[in-house]
Structures are given as C-alpha cells and as structure tokens.
Design a protein around this motif. Structure first.
Motif, short mmCIF file in Angstrom:
data_model
loop_
_atom_site.label_atom_id
_atom_site.label_comp_id
_atom_site.label_asym_id
_atom_site.label_seq_id
_atom_site.Cartn_x
_atom_site.Cartn_y
_atom_site.Cartn_z
N GLU A 6 0.84 -1.21 0.00
CA GLU A 6 0.00 0.00 0.00
C GLU A 6 0.86 1.25 0.00
OE1 GLU A 6 -3.56 2.16 0.09
OE2 GLU A 6 -3.40 -0.02 0.05
N LEU A 7 1.91 1.24 0.84
CA LEU A 7 2.82 2.39 0.90
C LEU A 7 3.58 2.57 -0.41
CD1 LEU A 7 4.29 1.86 4.50
CD2 LEU A 7 2.57 3.55 3.78
N LEU A 8 3.99 1.45 -1.03
CA LEU A 8 4.71 1.54 -2.31
C LEU A 8 3.80 2.08 -3.40
CD1 LEU A 8 7.23 1.02 -3.97
CD2 LEU A 8 6.47 -1.36 -4.28
N ALA A 9 2.56 1.60 -3.44
CA ALA A 9 1.60 2.10 -4.43
C ALA A 9 1.34 3.58 -4.22
CB ALA A 9 0.30 1.31 -4.35
N ASN A 10 1.22 4.00 -2.96
CA ASN A 10 1.03 5.43 -2.66
C ASN A 10 2.21 6.26 -3.15
OD1 ASN A 10 -1.40 4.89 -1.43
ND2 ASN A 10 -0.57 4.89 0.65
N TRP A 11 3.43 5.76 -2.92
CA TRP A 11 4.63 6.51 -3.32
C TRP A 11 4.71 6.65 -4.83
CZ3 TRP A 11 8.98 5.09 -6.19
CH2 TRP A 11 10.02 6.03 -6.20
N VAL A 12 4.42 5.57 -5.55
CA VAL A 12 4.48 5.61 -7.02
C VAL A 12 3.43 6.56 -7.57
CG1 VAL A 12 4.15 4.27 -9.14
CG2 VAL A 12 5.46 3.30 -7.25
N VAL A 13 2.22 6.45 -7.06
CA VAL A 13 1.10 7.23 -7.60
C VAL A 13 1.19 8.71 -7.23
CG1 VAL A 13 -1.41 7.59 -7.47
CG2 VAL A 13 -0.48 5.27 -7.75
N GLU A 23 -8.89 11.25 -8.33
CA GLU A 23 -9.14 11.26 -9.76
C GLU A 23 -9.25 9.82 -10.28
OE1 GLU A 23 -6.17 13.55 -11.72
OE2 GLU A 23 -7.00 15.47 -11.05
N ARG A 24 -9.94 9.65 -11.41
CA ARG A 24 -10.19 8.31 -11.93
C ARG A 24 -8.89 7.61 -12.32
NH1 ARG A 24 -15.54 9.22 -15.80
NH2 ARG A 24 -17.02 9.60 -14.09
N LEU A 25 -8.00 8.32 -13.00
CA LEU A 25 -6.74 7.72 -13.41
C LEU A 25 -5.92 7.31 -12.20
CD1 LEU A 25 -4.76 6.96 -15.65
CD2 LEU A 25 -3.84 9.30 -15.54
N THR A 26 -5.92 8.12 -11.18
CA THR A 26 -5.19 7.82 -9.94
C THR A 26 -5.70 6.54 -9.30
OG1 THR A 26 -4.89 10.20 -9.54
CG2 THR A 26 -4.52 8.72 -7.68
N GLU A 27 -7.02 6.43 -9.20
CA GLU A 27 -7.62 5.24 -8.60
C GLU A 27 -7.30 3.99 -9.41
OE1 GLU A 27 -9.28 5.10 -5.68
OE2 GLU A 27 -8.70 7.19 -5.44
N ALA A 28 -7.35 4.10 -10.73
CA ALA A 28 -7.09 2.96 -11.60
C ALA A 28 -5.64 2.48 -11.48
CB ALA A 28 -7.41 3.31 -13.04
N ILE A 29 -4.69 3.41 -11.50
CA ILE A 29 -3.28 3.04 -11.42
C ILE A 29 -2.93 2.49 -10.04
CG2 ILE A 29 -0.92 3.95 -11.48
CD1 ILE A 29 -1.77 5.86 -13.67
N HIS A 30 -3.48 3.11 -9.00
CA HIS A 30 -3.24 2.61 -7.64
C HIS A 30 -3.75 1.19 -7.49
CE1 HIS A 30 -3.50 2.24 -3.27
NE2 HIS A 30 -2.63 3.24 -3.18
N PHE A 31 -4.94 0.94 -8.01
CA PHE A 31 -5.54 -0.39 -7.98
C PHE A 31 -4.62 -1.40 -8.67
CE2 PHE A 31 -7.99 -3.83 -9.83
CZ PHE A 31 -8.96 -4.15 -8.90
N PHE A 32 -4.10 -1.02 -9.84
CA PHE A 32 -3.26 -1.93 -10.62
C PHE A 32 -1.96 -2.27 -9.89
CE2 PHE A 32 0.12 -2.75 -13.69
CZ PHE A 32 -0.43 -3.79 -14.43
N ILE A 33 -1.29 -1.26 -9.35
CA ILE A 33 0.00 -1.49 -8.68
C ILE A 33 -0.18 -2.33 -7.42
CG2 ILE A 33 1.92 -0.37 -7.46
CD1 ILE A 33 1.54 2.03 -9.33
N TYR A 34 -1.10 -1.93 -6.58
CA TYR A 34 -1.30 -2.64 -5.31
C TYR A 34 -1.75 -4.08 -5.53
CZ TYR A 34 -3.27 -3.95 -0.80
OH TYR A 34 -3.57 -4.61 0.36
N ASP A 35 -2.75 -4.28 -6.41
CA ASP A 35 -3.26 -5.63 -6.63
C ASP A 35 -2.25 -6.53 -7.33
OD1 ASP A 35 -6.75 -6.14 -6.74
OD2 ASP A 35 -5.71 -4.62 -5.60
N THR A 36 -1.45 -5.98 -8.23
CA THR A 36 -0.43 -6.78 -8.90
C THR A 36 0.56 -7.34 -7.89
OG1 THR A 36 -0.61 -5.52 -10.97
CG2 THR A 36 1.42 -6.76 -10.61
N LEU A 37 1.06 -6.48 -7.00
CA LEU A 37 2.02 -6.93 -5.99
C LEU A 37 1.40 -7.94 -5.03
CD1 LEU A 37 3.63 -3.46 -5.16
CD2 LEU A 37 4.70 -5.35 -6.41
#
Length: 319
Positions: A6-13, A23-37
């Motif tokens: 969660e912290l890593l996804a927050n840092w990247v985003v 924002e929609r793009l922010t939510e989508a990218i955060h979802f992708f990074i966190y769930d992938t890991l």
C-alpha cells in the motif's frame, strides 16, 4: 500484511507520478499497482504450498487411493481435484484414466468439477482479494458442489451415456513411485510455480488492468443497473452469462474484485466466475468426444443449479 505494498503504491502514484487523489486515473493506477504486488505474492506462496502437497499424490497413487476407498470416493475425488492442474481441459484425460481404473463414474465427475473450480489459482486470488473467510467458504461450497454432482450422476447410471471406447482403453500403469527427498519436493514445487506463472502472468496483468479500469472509470450506477443488490435474478443471470465464456480463475478474479467494489454482490460475482471455469463451451466440446449430449446436459444442469445455490448462499451470508 500487505501494508508495505500500500505504501509503495502510494509513493508511485502520489510522489513519483504526482497524480492527484480522487481522480479516476489515480484510482485505476493505484488499484493496478497494489493488486499486482499482492496477487502475485499470494499466488507464489499458495502455488508453492499446494504443489508441495501435490508431490505426495502422483496420478497413479491418486487412482489407487480412490480405488481402495470407493465408499469415500466422492469427497476424496473432489479433494484431490484441488491438487491437480487448474485447466478443465487438462482434467478430462485424467477423468478418462479414473474411469479406466474402475473408479465409480460419479467420483470421476466429482474430480472433473473440483479440478477447474477449486485450485491453487482460485485459492491464491480469493485469499488476496476477499480474505480467508470467503476463501474457506468458497473451497467448502466448491467441494460440496463437486460431491453433489458426482452422487447425482451415479444415481442415473450413466454407463450407456459414455462412449464405449473409454471403457476399452487400457492405460499402461508404468509410473514408478519412489520416495522423494524434501529437496526434490521443494524443487518440484518451485518448478510448478514457474511453470504456472509463465502461463498465466500476462492474463493476470490484463485482468488486473481491466479491473483497474472498472474500479476507476465505470460508474457504480451502471454496474448496479446490470446486477443490482437484492435482484433475485442476478445470480442465475450471472451463471448464464458465464457459460459462453472461457477463462480460468487467473483471468477472471481480478475483474470480479472490481465488480464487487462497484456494488455487485459477492455471490453474484463468484457465480459468474464459477460458471466460466466449471461450465464452458470448450470443455463441453471436449466432453462431447467421450460422452453423449444428454449426459453433458445433465452434468451442466447439476453444476449450474449448484453454482446458483452457492451464489445465493454467499449473497445471504456475506453481504
């Protein structure tokens, strides 16, 4: 457990990409990074552990166990289906092998249902997405579905509905069993992890990307309009929609997560997933080579009704 992701996804985003929260793009990218890991971590762990257990149950040994304990063959066949390859198409040859070995046909059907529906991929992804309670309930109900299907199939005495050549096949049982060392079992488990992930990683990433898009861009009102909470027809509709599709758990569960996040009841979403993995046209086409259409229809009807029951059960107790 996954706080670091969660912290890593927050840092990247928010820091690296400098995107704005909400924002929609922010939510989508955060979802992708966190769930992938998170998903890949749990997949590696679950596949490794189940493969380690699988090393104690080679096909020939599995057949001997089922032949020896025919009274308990339904739950045994369903349980052993968990430790087999997750593709329903690859389970069909094993089904033929069980019939050839004299194992009751219903037990072979229990195996055929459990193998694609309750497997290491499904367990790993469910654990990552919905937690251990939902995962345990899914495993339990999935095995119950497999056992019920097997018992019912046996009651109709389906011998005449299966191609004669299946009973005439004589498989040479030349598999030599030997006691593997712990090191050999660990190597086998790691090789299985690499083999499975090499086949499904791209599908998982695509599914997570689709899930991220749904999470970030698809309005909740649109999803709820299709499968509303409290809609009694949503579960059978989800099953009917899932049958024409073909996917394994790796390709569908991340999408299921996004739908649940948008308001689709978990039972409805899981019924859709179970239909795509346990009831699919490609599997029916393969089964057509070894059984008559009537038996396929009976088999699909039993499993379909059972899946609908599971969907309602999840909706009632987990929503």
């Amino acid at each position: 457990m996954f706080r670091i992701y969660e912290l890593l996804a927050n840092w990247v985003v928010y820091n690296l990409l400098n995107l704005k929260a909400g924002e929609r793009l922010t939510e989508a990218i955060h979802f992708f990074i966190y769930d992938t890991l998170k998903i890949f971590t749990l997949l590696v762990v679950i596949i490794f552990l189940i493969s380690l257990v699988r090393s104690y149950f080679p096909l020939e040994k599995t057949r001997r166990i089922l032949s020896k304990y025919k009274t308990f063959s339904y739950p045994l066949a369903a349980f052993l289906g968990v430790f087999t390859p997750f593709c329903s198409c690859s389970a069909v040859p094993m089904f033929i092998g069980f019939v050839e070995a004299g194992i009751p046909i219903g037990s072979a059907f229990s195996f055929l249902v459990a193998s694609p529906m309750v497997n290491e991929i499904a367990i790993g992804l469910l654990l990552a997405i919905f937690g251990w309670k939902a995962t345990l309930l899914y495993i339990t109900l999935g095995l119950v579905v497999a056992v019920i299907a097997g018992i019912f199939i046996d009651t109709i005495n389906p011998r005449s509905l299966i191609a004669d050549y299946v009973f005439e096949i004589k498989i040479e049982h030349q598999e030599k069993e030997r006691s593997l060392s712990i090191d050999e079992r660990v190597k086998f488990a790691w090789s299985t992890v690499k083999e499975i992930l090499s086949k499904v990683w791209l599908y998982i990433l695509i599914a997570i990307a689709i899930g991220g898009f749904i999470h970030g861009y698809v309005p909740e009102s649109l999803v709820e309009g299709i499968m509303k909470k409290g809609n009694i027809w949503s579960v059978p509709l989800a099953v009917l929609l899932g049958i024409p599709l073909y996917s394994n758990s790796a390709g569908i569960l991340p999408v299921i997560q996004a739908l649940v996040n948008k308001g689709v009841p978990i039972g409805t979403a899981l019924a859709f997933m179970m239909a795509t993995t346990a009831l699919s046209f490609p599997e029916f086409l393969i089964l057509k080579q070894i059984m008559k259409t009537r038996l396929i229809v009976i088999f699909a009807s039993i499993v379909g009704v059972s899946i609908i029951f599971v969907g309602y059960f999840f909706n009632f107790f987990l929503n």
